[in-house]
Design a protein around this motif. Structure first.
Motif, PDB file in Angstrom:
ATOM      1  N   GLN A 165       0.845  -1.193   0.000  1.00 14.36           N
ATOM      2  CA  GLN A 165       0.000   0.000   0.000  1.00 14.36           C
ATOM      3  C   GLN A 165       0.883   1.247   0.000  1.00 14.36           C
ATOM      4  OE1 GLN A 165      -3.569   0.459   0.258  1.00 14.36           O
ATOM      5  NE2 GLN A 165      -3.703  -1.690  -0.344  1.00 14.36           N
ATOM      6  N   ASP A 167       0.960   5.797  -1.127  1.00 19.14           N
ATOM      7  CA  ASP A 167       0.291   7.007  -1.621  1.00 19.14           C
ATOM      8  C   ASP A 167       0.892   7.347  -2.985  1.00 19.14           C
ATOM      9  OD1 ASP A 167      -0.631   9.547  -2.196  1.00 19.14           O
ATOM     10  OD2 ASP A 167      -0.299  10.341  -0.184  1.00 19.14           O
ATOM     11  N   CYS A 462      -7.310  -1.403  -2.771  1.00 14.82           N
ATOM     12  CA  CYS A 462      -7.024  -0.728  -1.503  1.00 14.82           C
ATOM     13  C   CYS A 462      -7.725  -1.473  -0.380  1.00 14.82           C
ATOM     14  CB  CYS A 462      -7.450   0.731  -1.537  1.00 14.82           C
ATOM     15  SG  CYS A 462      -9.226   0.992  -1.519  1.00 14.82           S
ATOM     16  N   THR A 486      -4.301   5.461   0.198  1.00 13.55           N
ATOM     17  CA  THR A 486      -3.246   4.550  -0.237  1.00 13.55           C
ATOM     18  C   THR A 486      -3.833   3.547  -1.214  1.00 13.55           C
ATOM     19  OG1 THR A 486      -3.611   3.075   1.648  1.00 13.55           O
ATOM     20  CG2 THR A 486      -1.906   4.775   1.883  1.00 13.55           C
TER      21      THR A 486
END
Length: 493
Positions: A165, A167, A462, A486
């Motif tokens: 995960q 950003d 996600c 994320t």
């Protein structure tokens, strides 16, 4: 006799005074409607600066599509809805083509550059910039190939994080920024380049501050606030650092310039400066070059990067939409080659989704403020010269007259009954008229090629259930951005 003469003068003075007061009151009453301003303060106590977008939309609801608000001593006209924005910027384009004087921009750029200048300077800078961008690939195959290569570099960075995960915001901004760098500096940066990473971090911080409520408050009394602590000082420090970075690039270009073989925008501008070195009134000087590069670098990096970041969040929210795009990609493009701009015409669903993402994301809700270049009468109202004008793009992109369900994300807004892309005139995320976005063609290319390549290569996931994903923008900002999230990416088989 003398007393009679004095009496006549007094009478004339009194009559002149009455006429002046009458004219002023008549003009004042002819101004667009809006809340009654207080002396000195104007309407600042009636505006929620934490949500100025909503406040200005409410003005339209209460007072109509043309309303006026007093920001301290400054008058500002607020335009709500597509029809009135089009009437101002197209039908009355000459009158509404000036850029409003914004304190932060005035202090930082001092009236130089294509974005915040007016008059002959703006005309020359815009004409030169558009011509140069075209020469260096805007809308041409050469620039498309740069975007395709950068999409591959971006995908490689995603593969390094496969299954984890993360950003995606910064990586997307890096990719978009590298395209801008290729046009202005004739170079791209590695994603681990510390100087490049630092520069992008500064740009993001500056953008956050200048679209914050504090920036709106600073505009009310900049001369006063300059003596007080606040985030405006952070912005000016950032501009100084970016200025230093840009000047370093310009100096390197000057030292290696070949007038017979310009490499990029900076080279072209330097050549033009040499051609006009004997013209004392030339606009082709180092100040305009520096600010042009800064303006276009900021704008080119943030807008497309923000749109792509929002795109992935929306596609996490709507997996069925994502699946349909991938089916169209597989049908039209397959897995053996990169997407190309030519594919877009054969991918109406993907194109409709991208249109809807730009409409829904609505990343510049206030629009870039304009100003009237002369006294004018608009829709029966008197608008004085120099009045700030806010074209509320959020009310254009969410205009119920043109979009059936404007508050919802729905790609069907841009599809006809046969599944073909439907053109809607109120779709103007890049504004319109003489001050529309210079980089519209580049931005459209970037968003399509980056997004389709990502979906061609990866499945998106996600931890959050799609129904719980919040796609409303970060609150309390004059620019809409996606909420932090994320994502994980796995290679498609």
């Amino acid at each position: 006799m003398e007393l009679s003469g004095i009496g006549t003068l007094i009478l004339l003075f009194f009559l002149t005074f009455l006429v002046t007061v009458w004219v002023r009151r008549n003009k004042q009453s002819a101004l667009p409607p809006g809340p009654t301003p207080l002396p000195l303060l104007g309407n600042i106590l009636q505006i929620n600066f934490k949500d100025i977008v909503h406040s200005f939309v409410q003005l339209g609801t209460q007072y109509g599509p043309v309303s006026m608000v007093h920001l301290g001593q400054k008058k500002a006209v607020v335009l709500n809805g597509y029809d009135v924005v089009r009437e101002a910027f197209i039908d009355n384009g000459e009158v509404f083509s000036d850029r409003a004087k914004l304190a932060i921009a005035e202090i930082a750029f001092k009236g130089y550059g294509v974005l915040f200048s007016n008059g002959e300077r703006w005309r020359q800078m815009r004409r030169f910039t558009l011509s140069t961008l075209r020469n260096f690939g805007m809308g041409k195959r050469s620039l498309e190939e740069r975007v395709q290569e950068e999409a591959k570099c971006l995908a490689e960075e995603f593969r390094k994080k496969e299954g984890a995960q993360f950003d995606p915001t910064f990586l997307l901004s890096l990719a978009v920024s590298n395209i801008t760098c290729s046009i202005f500096f004739n170079e791209r940066f590695e994603y681990e380049d510390k100087e490049f990473l630092s520069m992008l971090a500064l740009i993001k911080e500056a953008f956050r501050i200048v679209t914050s409520p504090w920036a709106q408050i600073f505009e009310l009394a900049p001369n006063f606030f300059m003596y007080l602590p606040g985030s405006h000082h952070t912005v000016f420090n950032i501009f100084d650092k970016v200025n230093e970075f840009m000047m370093k690039k310009i100096t390197m270009h000057e030292a290696t310039l070949d007038e017979n073989c310009p490499r990029d925008y900076i080279d072209c501008f330097l050549i033009k400066m040499r051609e006009e070195k004997d013209n004392l009134n030339t606009e082709f000087n180092i100040n305009n070059l520096l600010v042009n590069v800064m303006n276009l670098f900021f704008a080119g990096t943030e807008t497309s990067g923000t749109t792509l970041t929002y795109s992935l969040l929306i596609l996490l929210k709507y997996p069925d939409v994502r699946k349909k795009i991938q089916e169209e990609i597989d049908l039209v493009i397959g897995q053996s080659r990169c997407p190309s701009v030519e594919d877009r015409i054969n991918m109406p669903y993907t194109d409709a989704v991208i249109h809807e993402i730009q409409r829904f994301a609505d990343i510049v809700p206030l629009g870039l403020a304009r100003a009237t270049s002369q006294d004018t009468k608009f829709r029966g109202y008197h608008i004085p010269k120099g009045t700030t004008v806010f074209p509320m793009l959020t009310t254009v992109l969410k205009d119920e007259k043109y979009f059936k369900n404007p508050q919802a994300f729905d790609p069907n807004h841009f599809l006809d009954d046969k599944g073909n892309l439907k053109k809607i005139e109120a779709f103007i995320p890049f504004s319109l008229g003489k001050r529309n976005c210079l980089g519209e063609g580049l931005a459209r290319m970037e968003i399509f090629l980056f997004l389709t390549y990502i979906l061609q290569m990866f499945d998106l996931k996600c931890h959050t259930d799609p129904e719980e994903i919040d796609i409303s923008p970060v609150p309390n900002s004059g620019s809409f951005t996606a909420r932090p999230y994320t994502i994980s990416m796995t290679q498609r088989i």
